[in-house]
Structures are given as C-alpha cells and as structure tokens.
Design an enzyme around this catalytic site. Structure first.
Site, PDB file in Angstrom:
ATOM      1  N   GLN A   1      -2.708   0.207  -7.744  1.00  0.00           N
ATOM      2  CA  GLN A   1      -2.100   0.077  -6.422  1.00  0.00           C
ATOM      3  C   GLN A   1      -0.720  -0.564  -6.556  1.00  0.00           C
ATOM      4  OE1 GLN A   1      -3.454   1.245  -3.462  1.00  0.00           O
ATOM      5  NE2 GLN A   1      -1.468   0.707  -2.605  1.00  0.00           N
TER       6      GLN A   1
ATOM      7  N   LYS B   1      -9.165   3.631   0.648  1.00  0.00           N
ATOM      8  CA  LYS B   1      -9.382   4.602  -0.441  1.00  0.00           C
ATOM      9  C   LYS B   1     -10.839   4.562  -0.893  1.00  0.00           C
ATOM     10  CE  LYS B   1      -4.582   4.577  -1.916  1.00  0.00           C
ATOM     11  NZ  LYS B   1      -3.530   3.988  -2.759  1.00  0.00           N
TER      12      LYS B   1
ATOM     13  N   ASP C   1      -2.523   9.613  -9.825  1.00  0.00           N
ATOM     14  CA  ASP C   1      -1.292   9.478  -9.038  1.00  0.00           C
ATOM     15  C   ASP C   1      -0.179  10.381  -9.580  1.00  0.00           C
ATOM     16  OD1 ASP C   1      -1.499   7.936  -6.801  1.00  0.00           O
ATOM     17  OD2 ASP C   1      -1.077   6.036  -7.804  1.00  0.00           O
TER      18      ASP C   1
END
Ligand code: NAP
Length: 288
Positions: free
Chosen positions: A104, A60, A127
């Site tokens: 994460q 990422k 997200d």
C-alpha cells in the site's frame, strides 16, 4: 432576447456507471475462482498509520472476501526499516498460497518505495509496477500484470465504445502509476495518444482535440466544460477532497456533461474499477 435552450436529459452525456461495471466484473471473478478449485491469495503490506491507507486496505480485504480470494495482511509500524519490509516481501514471494502481493502506497518517507516494489516477484506484482511488468506492457506481452487503475479506466472507455482505433486520446498526467500505463493501453488500442503534463502548453486546446479525454492530475475541476470536444468520452481519474468533505474529480462534471457523449462521475466511476482490477490481477496470477 433569446434565452439559452436547456439541454434535455437525452442530450446530456451518458454517465458511465463504474460501480455497476465493477460489480459485474467481481461477479464474473467469483465464478472464475470457483472453477480454479483453490483460493487465490492476496498479500497486502501496510506500513504506518496513514488513516486513508488503512481504509483502502480494509476495503480491498473486504472485496477479496466477496469473490473468494484469501487475504494475507502484514501491518508494520511507522518506524519499520527497509530490511524488515524486504523480509516480509521475501516471505510472501516464497509462500505458494500467496499469488498477489500489494504494497500500500505511500509508505513513510524514510523508506525507498521503488526499491521495495522491485523486490516483489513480478509474477505476483498485482499492481503492475515492477520493471518486468512495465516492460511487458510496453512490448504488448499480455502475460504481464497491467496496473489496476488504467486497466479499469480502459474497461470503462470500452463499455461505451468498443473500437477505439484511430481515435485521438489525450491523457493528462504522466505518472508511472497511471498516466504512462494508460497511454500505453490506449496506444495498444490503436489510438493516437497525446500525453499532457504540467509543462504542456495550451492544455485547453489539446483537450479540445480529444475524442477520449482522461484526466489524472489531482486538481479539482481543472478541466473546464469548454475544453471538451462535443461527443468525447471523458474519464475522470482524479480524487480530490473538498473543504465540505465531499469528493470531486479533475473535471468540472456538470459543465462537461453538457458536451461529452459519456463521462465518469467521482465518486462511482474509476474508483470502484481499481479494486475490481486488483482482484482480477490476483485471479490471473493464481490461474497461471
Ligand atoms: P501524480 O503522480 O501526482 O501525477 C500528476 C500528474 O499531473 C503529473 O504528471 C503532473 O505533471 C500532472 N499535472 C500537475 N499539474 C498539472 C497541470 N496544471 N496541468 C497539466 N498536468 C498537470 O498523480 P497520480 O498518482 O497519477 O494521480 C493523479 C490523480 O488520480 C490523483 O487525484 C489521484 O488521487 C487519482 N488517482 C485515482 C485512482 C483511483 O482509483 N480512482 C488511482 C490512482 C490515482 P508533471 O509530471 O509534469 O509533474
């Protein structure tokens, strides 16, 4: 005796090239970032030593660099407390150079990931997992952040078929991370949506009625070739590591390719779109 006729290459399903579509999206984002005149910032919080999570975070961060997004990393030890991580989230919420925050997952078992996610400022929740963003998705409010994997999957579907109105879409899986938001996105495209899950009866028949079939279960090759309606678009979200170390999806790709009109491979389908959409959400957050 008649031997079955082999399908020619032109009769086989189109393979939806997620890698190429994600690359084009990243190039477009790079141009958008140049126009913003400031670097969008993405903060990634990584707790513990899970090797897969470390690889995901590294990828990422590398992808951020390629499009001009500045990354901020917070690595916390396996034993970090809820309060310590909450303090990191607060600091990123208050930092004007940070436009997106990603925690994460999974986090170590002693932590309450839901509680932590809901501490993220919804405007920075790239997200799309806070209640505000889930609510905006359900309400059709486009100012919200849409979860990355369903967003990327819809882009792949629309690369094949722009108008999805009236199509029957079957989504196997009802997680908050994927299945539920995917169903909402397809509903917003005027599909008739069926959400299937572990208690669904006659799953094979349900799948056979799908113009668009999206599998997000986590069971290698669970969806058989004869579950596919001729001409269907098949999106395989599953990522399963086989004994030989290779990755495979939830769909029996070789068999499904004989019947479907278009199908995503694993790897190289949905996976690259997830990171590209994370970058897209970060740029969107920096623009607003
Ligand atoms: P999850 O939270 O474990 O959800 C799995 C879903 O599958 C659940 O809704 C479950 O039903 C359903 N299911 C389990 N067994 C089933 C069966 N026999 N028949 C029908 N449905 C069944 O997983 P997830 O986070 O949604 O992820 C699903 C898969 O997608 C995993 O392989 C994951 O690695 C992959 N994934 C890939 C990406 C990417 O970037 N490509 C991103 C996210 C996830 P119940 O609700 O009834 O238990």
């Amino acid at each position: 005796m008649n031997t079955p006729k082999q399908k020619t290459e032109t009769e086989m399903a189109q393979i939806i090239d997620g890698k190429a579509i994600a690359k084009a999206l990243r190039e477009d984002l790079k141009t958008q970032v140049e126009k913003i005149g400031k670097s969008p910032g993405l903060a990634v919080i990584l707790v513990g030593d899970d090797p897969a999570s470390h690889v995901y975070v590294k990828n990422k961060i590398k992808a951020c660099e390629q499009v001009g997004i500045k990354s901020f990393e917070s690595r916390l030890p396996e034993k970090a407390t809820q309060a310590e991580i909450a303090a990191e989230i607060k600091a990123f919420n208050d930092n004007p150079d940070v436009h997106g925050i990603l925690m994460q997952l999974p986090v170590p078992d002693h932590l309450d990931s839901d509680e932590l996610i809901h501490l993220i400022d919804p405007a920075k929740d790239v997200d799309g997992l806070t209640f505000i963003n889930i609510g905006k998705l359900v309400a059709g409010d486009e100012s919200g952040m849409v979860p990355c994997t369903p967003q990327g999957s819809l882009t792949l579907i629309k690369s094949v078929e722009k108008d999805l109105s009236g199509k029957h879409a079957v989504v196997i899986g009802r997680s908050l991370l994927f299945g539920k938001p995917m169903a909402q996105l397809l509903l917003a495209e005027n599909c008739t949506v069926t959400t299937a899950h572990s208690r669904t009866q006659n799953l094979d028949e349900v799948c056979r009625s799908a113009d668009i079939l999206v599998a997000a279960v986590g069971r290698p090759k669970m969806v058989k070739g004869d579950w596919i309606k001729p001409g269907a678009i098949v999106i395989d979200v599953g990522i399963n590591r086989m004994d030989d170390g290779k990755l495979c999806g939830d769909v029996d790709f070789d068999a499904a390719q004989e019947t479907a009109a278009a199908i995503t491979p694993v790897p190289g389908g949905v996976g690259p779109m997830t990171i590209a959409c994370l970058l897209k959400n970060t740029v969107k957050a920096a623009q607003s």
